[in-house]
Scaffold this active site. Sequence first.
Site, PDB file in Angstrom:
ATOM      1  N   TYR A 182      -3.822  -9.433  15.763  1.00 29.36           N
ATOM      2  CA  TYR A 182      -3.532 -10.863  15.713  1.00 29.36           C
ATOM      3  C   TYR A 182      -3.259 -11.466  17.083  1.00 29.36           C
ATOM      4  O   TYR A 182      -3.284 -12.683  17.236  1.00 29.36           O
ATOM      5  CB  TYR A 182      -2.365 -11.125  14.763  1.00 29.36           C
ATOM      6  N   HIS A 208       2.452  -3.522   7.543  1.00 34.07           N
ATOM      7  CA  HIS A 208       1.522  -2.635   8.246  1.00 34.07           C
ATOM      8  C   HIS A 208       2.218  -1.324   8.585  1.00 34.07           C
ATOM      9  O   HIS A 208       3.337  -1.320   9.099  1.00 34.07           O
ATOM     10  CB  HIS A 208       1.025  -3.273   9.547  1.00 34.07           C
ATOM     11  N   HIS A 231      -7.897 -13.486   1.533  1.00 31.27           N
ATOM     12  CA  HIS A 231      -7.293 -12.684   2.603  1.00 31.27           C
ATOM     13  C   HIS A 231      -7.186 -13.472   3.900  1.00 31.27           C
ATOM     14  O   HIS A 231      -6.321 -13.184   4.745  1.00 31.27           O
ATOM     15  CB  HIS A 231      -8.113 -11.414   2.819  1.00 31.27           C
ATOM     16  N   LYS A 249       0.831  -1.197   0.000  1.00 31.92           N
ATOM     17  CA  LYS A 249       0.000   0.000   0.000  1.00 31.92           C
ATOM     18  C   LYS A 249       0.867   1.248   0.000  1.00 31.92           C
ATOM     19  O   LYS A 249       1.936   1.287   0.605  1.00 31.92           O
ATOM     20  CB  LYS A 249      -0.926   0.005   1.220  1.00 31.92           C
ATOM     21  N   ARG A 285      -3.764 -14.840   4.401  1.00 34.86           N
ATOM     22  CA  ARG A 285      -2.816 -13.886   4.998  1.00 34.86           C
ATOM     23  C   ARG A 285      -3.015 -13.809   6.515  1.00 34.86           C
ATOM     24  O   ARG A 285      -2.046 -13.765   7.276  1.00 34.86           O
ATOM     25  CB  ARG A 285      -3.004 -12.520   4.343  1.00 34.86           C
TER      26      ARG A 285
END
Length: 298
Positions: A279, A270, A244, A176, A247
Site C-alpha cells: 500500500y 495480514h 475487494h 484467514k 478494502r
Amino acid sequence: MTDPILPLPLQWAAHLARDRRRSVHTVRAYRATAERLTAFLRAHWGGTVDAAALARITAADLRAFLAARRAEGLGNASAARELSAVRGFLAFVVPAAATPRLRGPRVKTGVPRPISPDEALALAGQVADDAAEPWIGARDWAVLLLLYGAGLRIGEAIALPARVLPLGDTLVVTGKRDKTRVVPLLPQVRAAIEHYAAQVPWALSADAPLFRGAKGGALSPGMIRRAVQAARGGLGLGDRTTPHALRHSFATHLLGRGADLRALQELLGHASLSSTQVYTAVDAAHLLDVYRNAHPRA
C-alpha cells in the site's frame, strides 16, 4: 505421516484443513494441483505414483508438468501458484527428500487501485438502490460499508455471525487461518448494520449468519460481487472496482492520512508486513494520479 489407504492428494488436503487450518477454497485448489501432478506423472512415467516414486522426482519432471499446464493456457501468476502448491505437496509426502530446485515464472506484482471516498459511497449507494427489496438494499449497503469503513475481506463480512449484535465500538473478526482481530466500527458502519438488522425478515439467532440471502440462507459473496459489477458501469468505474477494491481503498486512505504501517497490518489481518507494504506503492500511485489529473502542466 501419510496413510497408505487414502490417495496422496486427499491425505494432503486433510492435512491442510486439519493441521494448517487453510480455507476451504485453498484446500480445494491445492488438492486439485496434487491430483493434476499425480495424473501427469502416472502418464509421464508409465507407472504407479506413490511416495517412493515422488521421492525420485527431478527438476526435468517438474518442468515437463509445468510445460503441460502452460500448454493448457496457464498464465505466469497461475503457474507460479501451481509450482508453489506442488512444492508443498512434495514436502508433505516425502519430507526427508530435497525438492528439486526450479525457478518459477516471473510474476509482475499488480498494485491495487483504490477508488475515492465519494466513489466508494456512490458505489455502495447504487448497489443498495438497485436491490429488489428495501431490506436487501440495507444489507448490501451494510456489507459494502464494512469493506470500505472497516477494511474487511468480503468473506469475513459474509461470515459474521448474528451474535455480534448488539454492536459496540469494535468488532471481532475471524480472518484467514481462523485468526481473530479486533477492528473499530465507525458510527456510520454501525448504524448501517443496525438498520439492516431491524429490517431483515428472519430471526437473527446467535449462531445464525448475520447477513442473509433473499431466501433466508447465508448470503453468498457472489451476490455482492455481481451487484457491484452491475452498478459500477453506470458510475463510470472500471473493471477493477470490485468488493475487494473497497478494502484496498480503506488501507490506502488510512495510509495517506498518516496511519502507521504496523497498525494497518493489524487492522487488515495480514500475517506478514510485506503484504501491507504494497500500500505504500498504492498510495504513491494514487497521489501521482491526482497530480496528473489536477496539475495544469502534468
